[in-house]
Design a protein around this motif. Structure first.
Motif, mmCIF file in Angstrom:
data_model
loop_
_atom_site.group_PDB
_atom_site.id
_atom_site.type_symbol
_atom_site.label_atom_id
_atom_site.label_comp_id
_atom_site.label_asym_id
_atom_site.label_seq_id
_atom_site.Cartn_x
_atom_site.Cartn_y
_atom_site.Cartn_z
ATOM 1 N N PRO A 1 -3.540 23.952 31.320
ATOM 2 C CA PRO A 1 -3.546 25.403 31.566
ATOM 3 C C PRO A 1 -4.752 26.088 30.922
ATOM 4 C CG PRO A 1 -1.365 24.655 30.880
ATOM 5 C CD PRO A 1 -2.303 23.505 30.662
ATOM 6 N N GLY A 2 -5.239 27.127 31.562
ATOM 7 C CA GLY A 2 -6.338 27.911 31.020
ATOM 8 C C GLY A 2 -7.715 27.355 31.293
ATOM 9 N N THR A 3 -7.806 26.255 32.008
ATOM 10 C CA THR A 3 -9.096 25.637 32.307
ATOM 11 C C THR A 3 -9.591 26.063 33.687
ATOM 12 O OG1 THR A 3 -8.022 23.700 33.272
ATOM 13 C CG2 THR A 3 -8.518 23.625 30.906
ATOM 14 N N ALA B 1 -7.485 26.970 37.237
ATOM 15 C CA ALA B 1 -7.736 28.126 38.096
ATOM 16 C C ALA B 1 -7.930 27.687 39.545
ATOM 17 C CB ALA B 1 -8.976 28.879 37.608
ATOM 18 N N VAL B 2 -8.414 26.460 39.725
ATOM 19 C CA VAL B 2 -8.687 25.945 41.065
ATOM 20 C C VAL B 2 -7.491 25.204 41.641
ATOM 21 C CG1 VAL B 2 -10.147 24.357 42.384
ATOM 22 C CG2 VAL B 2 -11.157 25.792 40.611
ATOM 23 N N LEU B 3 -6.868 24.340 40.825
ATOM 24 C CA LEU B 3 -5.844 23.425 41.321
ATOM 25 C C LEU B 3 -4.417 23.845 41.006
ATOM 26 C CD1 LEU B 3 -7.532 20.052 40.271
ATOM 27 C CD2 LEU B 3 -7.393 20.983 42.592
ATOM 28 N N GLY B 4 -4.241 24.776 40.058
ATOM 29 C CA GLY B 4 -2.902 25.059 39.585
ATOM 30 C C GLY B 4 -2.514 24.091 38.488
ATOM 31 N N GLU B 5 -1.242 24.078 38.106
ATOM 32 C CA GLU B 5 -0.801 23.243 36.993
ATOM 33 C C GLU B 5 -0.651 21.775 37.371
ATOM 34 O OE1 GLU B 5 2.720 24.841 35.272
ATOM 35 O OE2 GLU B 5 1.775 26.722 34.676
ATOM 36 N N GLN B 6 -0.517 21.505 38.661
ATOM 37 C CA GLN B 6 -0.336 20.125 39.100
ATOM 38 C C GLN B 6 -0.885 19.985 40.519
ATOM 39 O OE1 GLN B 6 3.705 18.088 39.913
ATOM 40 N NE2 GLN B 6 3.318 17.676 37.732
ATOM 41 N N GLY C 1 -17.336 18.071 22.942
ATOM 42 C CA GLY C 1 -17.205 19.294 23.735
ATOM 43 C C GLY C 1 -16.774 19.118 25.179
ATOM 44 N N LEU C 2 -16.743 17.870 25.688
ATOM 45 C CA LEU C 2 -16.271 17.660 27.052
ATOM 46 C C LEU C 2 -14.779 17.945 27.123
ATOM 47 C CD1 LEU C 2 -17.212 16.527 29.894
ATOM 48 C CD2 LEU C 2 -16.152 14.380 29.163
ATOM 49 N N LEU C 3 -14.356 18.588 28.175
ATOM 50 C CA LEU C 3 -12.946 18.929 28.333
ATOM 51 C C LEU C 3 -12.354 18.089 29.457
ATOM 52 C CD1 LEU C 3 -10.501 20.694 27.671
ATOM 53 C CD2 LEU C 3 -11.433 22.447 29.184
ATOM 54 N N ILE C 4 -11.386 17.274 29.124
ATOM 55 C CA ILE C 4 -10.629 16.541 30.136
ATOM 56 C C ILE C 4 -9.514 17.481 30.581
ATOM 57 C CG2 ILE C 4 -9.253 14.500 30.665
ATOM 58 C CD1 ILE C 4 -12.224 13.934 30.129
ATOM 59 N N SER C 5 -9.736 18.124 31.714
ATOM 60 C CA SER C 5 -8.829 19.193 32.144
ATOM 61 C C SER C 5 -7.792 18.747 33.159
ATOM 62 C CB SER C 5 -9.629 20.367 32.701
ATOM 63 O OG SER C 5 -10.550 19.941 33.690
ATOM 64 N N GLY C 6 -7.853 17.481 33.569
ATOM 65 C CA GLY C 6 -6.851 16.940 34.472
ATOM 66 C C GLY C 6 -6.655 15.470 34.179
#
Length: 239
Positions: free
Chosen positions: A141-143, A147-152, A175-180
């Motif tokens: 959340p919050g990435t 914003a593009v894909l939703g929570e799942q 600093g890399l963010l693994i957002s999924g």
């Protein structure tokens, strides 16, 4: 000429389904011009002349080093950058080399006997291949990804190589963010925080039934915004 110029970085082949799909998907955008850039002919400094760079599937690339160079220049310039499948893998590879300082390589391009020790392999063969598979992605959340894909999300893959959670750890610390991730916690989407669009997906949005996929649409939106700024700067300079 349309105002939004997007470069497709990759070695176009009729054998790669994503390559066949991309022009069809782009036809939904009447303000976008696509420019294919074969990796063996890349001039990395040209990266900043485009409004967006899409590093497409189809690795191993003819010239991995030029791909990594163009990714670095685009990242440093804040050029909207999308990498899908092999493109995502090489965006991660560039970040490891140029930001984290790891002498990392892609196991698909530098296999045994080619002088690259296994300890430096960052992109490795997956224990369970995702080629031809679909799978669930859990999004942080919050990435930007959220914003593009939703929570799942449920997406299509076509890869046998990738980044593992263990190998991602030093990149995340830098600093890399693994957002999924997969339900098991393995990386599936990576991004960088900040305003610049920098997003990589292990899955191929090009293969989705409904097009344009939300990831592609978000990338094109970012490229349009950059095109608008570029055009405004040119107009101001001519006054």
């Amino acid at each position: 000429m349309n105002p939004t110029r997007i470069a497709l970085v990759g070695d176009r082949s009729p054998a790669v389904r994503a390559h066949e799909q991309i022009p069809r998907i782009a036809s939904a955008y009447d303000d976008v011009d696509l420019h294919w850039l074969p990796t063996g002919q890349l001039v990395p400094d040209d990266a900043i002349t485009f409004d967006g760079l899409w590093v497409v599937p189809g690795s191993p690339y003819a010239d991995e080093e030029r791909v990594v160079d163009v990714v670095r220049i685009a990242r440093e310039a804040g050029t909207p950058l999308l990498g899908t499948c092999g493109g995502y893998q090489h965006m991660v590879l560039e970040y490891a080399r140029d930001v984290v300082g790891i002498a990392a390589h892609h196991a698909e391009s530098h296999g045994a006997g080619e002088g690259a020790p296994a300890s430096t392999a960052l992109i490795t063969e997956l224990a369970c291949s995702l080629k031809g598979h679909s799978g669930q992605i859990d999004v942080v959340p919050g990435t930007r990804a959220a914003a593009v894909l939703g929570e799942q999300s449920f997406e299509r893959f076509h890869c046998s190589f990738g980044l593992t959670a263990e190998d991602a750890a030093p990149l995340v610390e830098a600093g890399l963010l693994i957002s999924g991730t997969s339900p098991e916690g393995e990386p599936r989407v990576a991004e960088l925080p900040g305003e610049a669009f920098w997003l990589g997906t292990a899955f191929q949005p090009e293969l989705a039934d409904a097009q344009p996929h939300a990831v592609i649409d978000a990338f094109v939106t970012a490229a349009r915004e950059r095109a608008g700024r570029r055009i405004a700067e040119v107009a101001a300079a001519l006054r």
